[in-house]
Design an enzyme around this catalytic site. Structure first.
Site, short mmCIF file in Angstrom:
data_model
loop_
_atom_site.label_atom_id
_atom_site.label_comp_id
_atom_site.label_asym_id
_atom_site.label_seq_id
_atom_site.Cartn_x
_atom_site.Cartn_y
_atom_site.Cartn_z
NE ARG A 160 -2.84 -0.93 3.35
CZ ARG A 160 -3.55 -0.69 4.39
NH1 ARG A 160 -4.97 -0.48 4.06
NH2 ARG A 160 -3.08 -0.25 5.61
CD GLU A 168 -0.75 -4.80 14.73
OE1 GLU A 168 -1.72 -4.95 15.61
OE2 GLU A 168 -0.81 -4.06 13.90
#
Length: 187
Positions: free
Chosen positions: A71, A108
């Site tokens: 992205r 994460e």
């Protein structure tokens, strides 16, 4: 190329907050994914983001924009064009055709490797790293390491959104103390 002023007069962070959707439990349970596709589908909002990020690139004196897959590419390429500088893709392992530098890092919710071509930057070139989200800072730090490995200088990190609670800003600032961090929306 010029980009419009905010036509509604609203604070940019408020505009962004209405065009970024939360998707719970994606890509795995417990993760809240930030979906930027509604923002990208609104040309006025997308243009505002590109213009704001391009200004950050110019303010940092960057001569290149390094965009992070995937992205980050969507943002970084038009930002580089608007700022009048070159774009360099930082890709997932195995996606670049020539000799690369590579860096492993922890996300994460996973681990990954990114790469950049060995000849992507001129020695001493000033590079702004652009991505959509600053979460734990792992990807941004890995990208800064690749920029340095290639002989360039990471001068900043520009992100659409920062997830404050994951403290990625602290991690990036510690790893790249001379680089600025610019965020359009903090949540």
């Amino acid at each position: 190329m010029s980009f419009p002023e905010n036509p509604s007069g609203e604070d940019l962070s408020k505009v962004l907050a209405t065009r970024i959707l939360d998707v719970p439990d994606y890509p795995k349970p417990g993760v809240v994914f930030k979906d930027i596709t509604p923002l990208l589908g609104d040309p006025e909002s997308f243009a505002l983001v590109v213009g704001a990020m391009a200004e950050q690139v110019r303010a940092a004196g960057a001569t290149r924009v390094a965009g992070l897959e995937a992205r980050g590419f969507i943002l970084a390429a038009p930002v580089a064009l608007a700022a009048g500088v070159g774009f360099v893709p930082v890709r997932k392992a195995g996606k670049l055709p020539r000799a690369t530098y590579r860096e492993d890092y922890v996300l994460e919710y996973a681990t990954a490797t990114i790469e950049v071509h060995r000849d992507a930057f001129a020695p001493g070139e000033r590079v702004m790293i652009v991505d959509d989200i600053l979460a734990t800072g792992g990807t941004a730090v890995a990208a800064a390491n690749l920029v340095r490995d290639a002989g360039a200088v990471p001068v900043g990190l520009s992100v659409l959104m920062e997830l404050d609670f994951l403290q990625g800003r602290r991690r990036f600032a510690k790893a790249v103390p001379d680089a600025g961090i610019a965020t359009l929306l903090a949540v």
